[in-house]
Design an enzyme around this catalytic site. Structure first.
Site, short mmCIF file in Angstrom:
data_model
loop_
_atom_site.label_atom_id
_atom_site.label_comp_id
_atom_site.label_asym_id
_atom_site.label_seq_id
_atom_site.Cartn_x
_atom_site.Cartn_y
_atom_site.Cartn_z
N PHE A 54 0.86 -1.19 0.00
CA PHE A 54 0.00 0.00 0.00
C PHE A 54 0.89 1.23 0.00
O PHE A 54 2.05 1.17 0.39
CB PHE A 54 -0.88 -0.01 1.25
CG PHE A 54 -2.35 0.13 0.96
CD1 PHE A 54 -2.98 -0.74 0.10
CD2 PHE A 54 -3.10 1.14 1.56
CE1 PHE A 54 -4.34 -0.62 -0.15
CE2 PHE A 54 -4.46 1.26 1.31
CZ PHE A 54 -5.08 0.38 0.45
N GLN A 105 -7.62 14.75 4.61
CA GLN A 105 -7.04 13.89 3.58
C GLN A 105 -7.95 13.78 2.37
O GLN A 105 -9.14 13.47 2.50
CB GLN A 105 -6.79 12.48 4.12
CG GLN A 105 -6.23 11.57 3.04
CD GLN A 105 -5.68 10.27 3.62
OE1 GLN A 105 -6.42 9.37 4.00
NE2 GLN A 105 -4.36 10.18 3.69
N HIS A 152 -8.36 11.54 -0.78
CA HIS A 152 -7.90 10.27 -1.35
C HIS A 152 -7.70 10.50 -2.84
O HIS A 152 -8.56 11.08 -3.50
CB HIS A 152 -8.97 9.20 -1.10
CG HIS A 152 -8.49 7.80 -1.36
ND1 HIS A 152 -8.20 7.35 -2.61
CD2 HIS A 152 -8.23 6.77 -0.51
CE1 HIS A 152 -7.80 6.08 -2.52
NE2 HIS A 152 -7.81 5.71 -1.26
N LEU A 160 -15.35 5.96 -3.49
CA LEU A 160 -13.95 5.55 -3.33
C LEU A 160 -13.56 4.43 -4.31
O LEU A 160 -14.29 3.48 -4.53
CB LEU A 160 -13.74 5.06 -1.90
CG LEU A 160 -12.29 4.72 -1.55
CD1 LEU A 160 -11.42 5.96 -1.60
CD2 LEU A 160 -12.22 4.09 -0.17
N GLU A 211 -7.30 2.07 -2.69
CA GLU A 211 -5.88 2.14 -2.97
C GLU A 211 -5.36 0.74 -3.30
O GLU A 211 -4.30 0.59 -3.90
CB GLU A 211 -5.16 2.68 -1.73
CG GLU A 211 -3.73 3.07 -1.97
CD GLU A 211 -3.16 3.91 -0.82
OE1 GLU A 211 -3.93 4.59 -0.13
OE2 GLU A 211 -1.95 3.86 -0.62
N ARG A 261 -0.74 9.25 0.03
CA ARG A 261 -1.96 9.79 -0.58
C ARG A 261 -1.86 11.28 -0.86
O ARG A 261 -2.37 11.75 -1.88
CB ARG A 261 -3.15 9.51 0.34
CG ARG A 261 -3.52 8.06 0.32
CD ARG A 261 -4.64 7.76 1.28
NE ARG A 261 -5.03 6.35 1.15
CZ ARG A 261 -5.89 5.76 1.95
NH1 ARG A 261 -6.44 6.41 2.94
NH2 ARG A 261 -6.20 4.49 1.77
N HIS A 311 -11.64 12.22 2.05
CA HIS A 311 -11.65 10.85 2.54
C HIS A 311 -11.52 10.73 4.06
O HIS A 311 -12.14 9.86 4.67
CB HIS A 311 -10.50 10.10 1.88
CG HIS A 311 -10.49 8.64 2.13
ND1 HIS A 311 -11.59 7.84 1.89
CD2 HIS A 311 -9.53 7.80 2.60
CE1 HIS A 311 -11.29 6.58 2.19
NE2 HIS A 311 -10.06 6.54 2.65
N ARG A 361 -2.49 10.61 6.59
CA ARG A 361 -2.67 9.24 7.06
C ARG A 361 -2.21 8.25 6.01
O ARG A 361 -2.49 8.44 4.83
CB ARG A 361 -4.14 8.99 7.37
CG ARG A 361 -4.45 7.58 7.79
CD ARG A 361 -5.89 7.44 8.23
NE ARG A 361 -6.84 7.47 7.12
CZ ARG A 361 -7.13 6.42 6.34
NH1 ARG A 361 -6.54 5.26 6.54
NH2 ARG A 361 -8.02 6.54 5.39
#
Lengths: 253, 254, 593
Positions: free
Chosen positions: C124, C237, C239, C253, C256, C287, C352, C387
């Site tokens: 990730f 954040q 995304h 969404l 990821e 991100r 996000h 994050r």
């Protein structure tokens, strides 16, 4: 292409009510829930609808669209081009208001299912190909559309006798877990009432997660119940051998 | 559970481009009724089902002959596939929907008469489906023998339309029989874990897993096998019957 | 309304929020018995926003990459948070995440498996190793469902579809909460010795968001009103990959995991632009970087037809995609008419997650109010300025449990019962019913829509002093109008009425975000100022803390806690712990395919 959609939404509560027609401007790719939101924001602030994620992950916005149980967030309006779209609450559950029903019965049933009971401590050693089967059941989003469409609950109101497809799937998930040690077959047969299912497969038809509820959960459980209760030859050998080959440890309660 | 009368349509509206909900059960009613009427005619009015090297699936194996009986010979065979199919999970869906309206279609309100009669669920006898599977396999063995026989003519090996019909029929019946839910349970479905019992180390998939998986793959199309094999039996028998009646003549392909 | 006749419950521990953090806290609080525990959710049980988490839960179990360790996870998380995280929170988190994930397996979660039969982990963005325990692309759902069934098997009282509008105090300590049942609108009063706040974030402030309607920041706003400190509010954040088209699903969404499983980003000129922005980590960068890169590409005229970037995973086998990303496959097929196994699809940044929130201690999740604990997205400290994907699912497990323990202990140690000031309750009843007196008042849906437009225009991915000030003015004006929100109809399941309180909370938090963003005169993580494009070491020494006062928000600079040498040493390393041997070649695990 029409510039607007015509919605006919049930407005009312346990006392009664009627469908009210609304016109919603067309936006490309719009789903039924978008249209309901539009009505809420512009025509009827107090239109009751339950929803959360709008992405078919949470299973909140179950309703009956043109008479079929569906998720409003996953039903594209362009499927109904040129038609009036009738939107009604789920029929199997008592209505609270408009499109919102009281689904608390499902949570009562959920409580009756003993927790997962592994014999050993994690980390477990399980092969992917061994858990593929139960992972299918984990796709359930608890939208209760299967409960809604199941004629045992919908038409015969056997809520006290049958847990419904959702909870057959839940019990299958635990029962077929390689690590679960609880003996769930008696509950599946007796309190769960699996015999009330006559495999007409409407639950599978409406499942938005495409879980093969009947073929992969209910029927295999029926076969396991048959193994235990309805198979005279297996019974004979079980008694002869003095042991119950299905027996697992009883769930501690 | 107390139920207020609920709003909603009593049956789903037909969506553009899709079949109305009643098409499937109506087709089932017509097809099943047709087959049953045909089968009764065949079983009750005929004692023979053989034309040279072709044997009708209704008359194989020749159980009656084993006991020296010559009347209603098909009856001795027909009951086996009949109870196999009657207790089949797929056929249950079809007949509960089409013949007892439990329910006629998804989200279709059941008839008023159902409100006064208590619904008791399935017949418990259907739990014996597993035994009927063995009967079906027993019959199937003979049908494969008949397939072989269907290719052996008085002048040696050959292929006729009839041989192909019998072959296709046997294949479809095999697909139907080995996609059975009860068989799927017997062959491994009742296990929670395949890797736990393997002697080849946990990474190796045991043979039983492979079989169960193949059966599961067939099982997805159990309904298709059910219909296809019902029609193939029908056609195979009709073909032999028409040959015997002299209505048609078999075509030898080579 | 008379307080005597109001439905009243008393609990030792009251958990607000039935998402992952809330349920985990409740399970822990109830695990030793003798403590009465209740969970309140605004939705039905099992529907909370946790179900939307897709990619996985980050934990350095090391099933695939043995050199992974808590130190590496610590290193990655601090680095991604641009060092304004609370180091102690991160340390506790990195150390405890593995056992929390294993615990889930013990309770029935079935993670994807490695060939050895252990929990599978995926790569990730920003993680040095393959670290995310996952179940296809529906890890959050699995986690929530597992906790849900664990909770109902225990002695925990669950209140579904109850909106809490106010936290109640007994002097300076927490004493309970009050709210109403959404189903019929009747009031309910909860007395509680300890409260765990697990109400999630406030992504609904923005127009394009991956968040569900619930993410309106109720918990943070309520805590702020009774005096709890909020921190890092400017850190929002975005995304990088949300759906763009069709408009009905904009913002939805795209996990990821698509990039984790090998998906590549292209601009309209078929260039893999991430190679330019982050040559080392490329698509698997953090991100903030990826979102900004897509934004810049679109600004430079290299965007897709609907203003995004192309994400392509079609070079992978169709079966692989359907197995690892079944939800994505289905989502695009049904909602976008796109088969992701065959063609690329458009993505663009979507709001996000909120890194900021209620300030909470690392060990106990205690806020600045005695008896009030915060865990999950509503809390602040773990994620810093950005994050890492997968850290939020691990966050809710680690700190949900810690908040549960702390609340249980606090409630157990409390000798006296709490008392509640009746006049406060009566005043709150009157306040909550007020919108019915204004059937022709402002429409809460309209105010919400305008607020979203303001926040999206003035305080989103790119910010500047002038823009923020204009935005602030607009938000304050909306707050003024918001005081006149009204509703019609009855109290029975009336979403228009419910929306009034959601919008009130969002109006308040919007102001804090803008005020925080104005203070942070630099670019750091999720906070990007076009007038201060660089990350400034001086600003990295501070967090901004918001305090409620009668004459408005008070923003204070407080120093970022200083790391002890042993942790500082880890962060100072040029490469992540465990990756030293690979340092000469590449920082990321080799990309397959």
């Amino acid at each position: 292409m029409a510039e607007e959609f015509v919605l006919s939404i049930f407005r009312g509560d346990a006392e009664g009510g009627e469908e009210v027609e609304y016109h919603v401007p067309r936006i490309e790719g719009m789903v039924v829930l978008d249209a309901v939101h539009h009505v809420q924001a512009h025509d009827a602030q107090d239109l009751a609808v339950r929803w959360n994620c709008k992405a078919a992950h949470c299973g909140s916005c179950s309703a009956e669209i043109n008479g079929m149980p569906k998720l409003m967030c996953k039903t594209r309006l362009d499927e109904y081009q040129g038609e009036t779209v009738h939107i009604q609450p789920m029929r199997t559950f008592p209505i609270i208001k408009d499109l919102v029903t009281d689904v608390s019965w499902n949570y009562e049933v959920a409580k009756k299912i003993p927790a997962f009971n592994p014999g050993v401590a994690a980390p477990f050693h399980m092969q992917q190909w061994d858990v593929d089967r139960i992972q299918e059941f984990h796709h359930c989003i608890e939208c209760f559309l299967c409960q809604d469409v199941c004629h045992v609950l919908r038409d015969h109101h056997e809520q006290d006798e049958y847990y419904g497809p959702r909870f057959m799937v839940k019990m299958a998930e635990f029962e077929m877990h390689p690590m679960d040690r609880a003996d769930r077959i008696p509950q599946i047969k007796n309190e769960g009432g699996i015999g009330l299912c006559n495999v007409t497969k409407c639950c599978t038809t409406v499942c938005p997660q495409h879980i093969h509820i009947t073929d992969n959960a209910i029927i295999p459980l029926k076969e396991r119940v048959a193994d235990r209760y309805y198979d005279p030859i297996r019974n004979f050998f079980r008694k002869l051998g003095g042991k119950d080959e299905n027996a697992k440890q009883e769930t501690p309660t | 559970m107390a139920q207020a009368s609920q709003p909603g349509l009593n049956r789903p509206k037909t969506q553009a481009g899709k079949m109305p909900y009643w098409v499937e059960p109506v087709f089932t009613i017509i097809a099943f009724s047709g087959f049953v009427i045909y089968a009764l005619w065949e079983v009750l009015f005929h004692n023979m089902g053989t034309y040279h090297n072709y044997v009708s699936p209704f008359f194989s194996p020749d159980i009656a002959g084993w006991f020296g009986l010559h009347i209603l010979t098909a009856l001795y065979v027909a009951w086996m596939p009949l109870i196999f199919r009657f207790s089949c999970y797929y056929y249950r869906k079809e007949y509960y929907r089409a013949f007892s309206f439990h329910p006629f279609g998804c989200a279709v309100t059941e008839p008023k008469s159902h409100q006064t009669r208590h619904y008791n669920g399935e017949w418990k006898i259907n739990n014996l489906h597993r035994y009927t599977w063995f009967l079906a396999v027993f019959v199937l063995i003979f049908l494969w023998k008949d397939v072989v026989q269907g290719f052996i003519f008085s002048n040696g090996f050959g292929v006729g339309i009839g041989s192909l019909i019998l072959l296709i029929n046997a294949i479809l019946l095999t697909g139907y029989t080995f996609s059975c839910h009860a068989w799927r349970n017997m062959i491994g479905g009742r296990k929670d874990c395949f890797s736990c019992t393997t002697t080849h180390g946990p990474k190796q998939k045991p043979a039983s897993y492979g079989i169960w998986q193949r059966v599961s793959a067939l099982n997805v199309f159990h309904g298709w096998w059910a219909w296809a094999s019902m029609f193939s039996v029908w056609i195979a028998d009709l073909y032999v019957r028409l040959l015997m009646m002299g209505v048609i003549h078999d075509v030898r392909l080579f | 309304m008379n307080i005597e006749t109001m439905e009243t419950h008393s609990f030792d521990v009251l958990v607000l929020g039935s998402g992952g953090a809330g349920l985990r806290a409740a399970v822990e609080a109830a695990s030793e018995g003798g403590v009465s525990v209740a969970v309140i959710g605004k939705s039905l049980l099992g529907k909370a926003h946790t179900v939307m988490a897709e990619g996985g839960a980050a934990a350095s179990i090391g099933n695939l990459d043995a050199p992974d360790s808590w130190q590496t996870h610590f290193y990655d998380t601090m680095k991604s948070g641009h060092y304004i995280n609370n180091y102690r929170t991160v340390e506790v988190f990195a150390k405890e995440a593995p056992s929390r994930v294993l615990e889930l397996e013990q309770w029935g979660a079935v993670f994807d498996r490695t060939p050895e039969g252990l929990i599978m982990q995926r790569a990730f963005g920003g993680h040095s190793f393959r670290r995310l325990a996952h179940i296809g692309d529906r890890t959050g759902m699995e986690l929530l469902r597992t906790l849900q069934y664990k909770a109902i098997s225990m002695d925990i009282k669950v209140f579904q579809e109850v909106t809490v509008t106010r936290l109640l105090m007994d002097g300076s300590r927490i004493a309970g909460a009050m709210g109403y049942y959404r189903s019929d609108g009747h009031f309910v009063l909860f007395k509680a010795k300890a409260i765990v706040l697990a109400t999630g974030g406030w992504g609904k402030l923005y127009k394009v968001t991956s968040n569900s309607w619930e993410s309106t920041g109720d918990g943070a706003a309520m805590a702020y009103r009774i005096g709890a400190d909020l921190k890092d509010m400017e850190m929002v954040q975005f995304h990088p990959t949300g759906m763009v088209w069709p408009p009905g699903v904009a913002g939805l969404l795209v996990t990821e995991g698509v990039r984790g499983e090998g998906g590549l980003l292209y601009n309209s000129e078929k260039e893999r632009f991430m190679v330019r922005y982050d040559p080392e980590r490329q698509e698997l960068s953090t991100r903030d970087v990826v979102a900004r890169s897509i934004f810049k590409e679109v600004q430079a005229g290299r965007g897709t037809p609907h203003g995004g970037a192309w994400l392509d995973i079609s070079h992978k086998k169709a079966d692989f995609i359907k197995q690892k990303l079944p939800g994505m496959y289905e989502q695009f097929l049904t909602l976008g008419d796109i088969d992701i196994t065959k063609q690329p699809f458009e993505v663009a940044p979507t709001c996000h997650y909120q890194m900021g929130g209620v300030q909470a201690q690392a060990e106990t999740c205690a806020t600045t109010i005695p008896g009030l604990f915060a865990a999950g997205e509503v809390a602040c400290g773990l994620h810093g300025a950005n994050r890492l994907g997968g850290n939020s699912l691990a966050d809710i497990l680690v700190f949900g449990r810690r908040a549960g323990i702390a609340a249980r202990d606090y409630a157990g140690a409390l000798k006296s019962d709490v008392t509640i000031d009746e006049s406060v309750v009566e005043a709150e009843v009157a306040r909550v019913l007020e919108p019915f007196n204004r059937p022709d008042g402002e429409n809460p849906y309209a105010i919400h829509e305008e607020l979203q437009a303001v926040m999206s225009a003035h305080a989103a991915i790119v910010r500047s002093e002038d823009d923020l000030k204009v935005g602030l003015g607009k938000v304050l004006a909306l707050q003024e109008r918001g005081r006149r929100m009204g509703t019609s109809g009855s109290r029975v399941y009336n979403p228009g009425w419910h929306a009034v309180f959601d919008v009130e909370n969002m109006l308040m938090l919007s102001e804090l975000i803008i005020r925080g963003a104005l203070e942070r005169k630099e670019s750091r993580g999720g906070h990007w100022r076009s007038d201060f494009p660089d990350e400034l070491p001086e600003m990295g020494k501070w967090n901004f803390v918001h305090q409620y006062s009668a004459d408005g928000d008070r923003v204070q600079r407080v120093p970022v806690p200083e790391m002890p040498p042993v942790l500082a040493e880890i962060c100072a390393r040029p490469v992540a712990p465990g990756r030293e041997s690979a340092a000469g070649t590449s920082q990321v695990p080799p990309r397959k395919g």
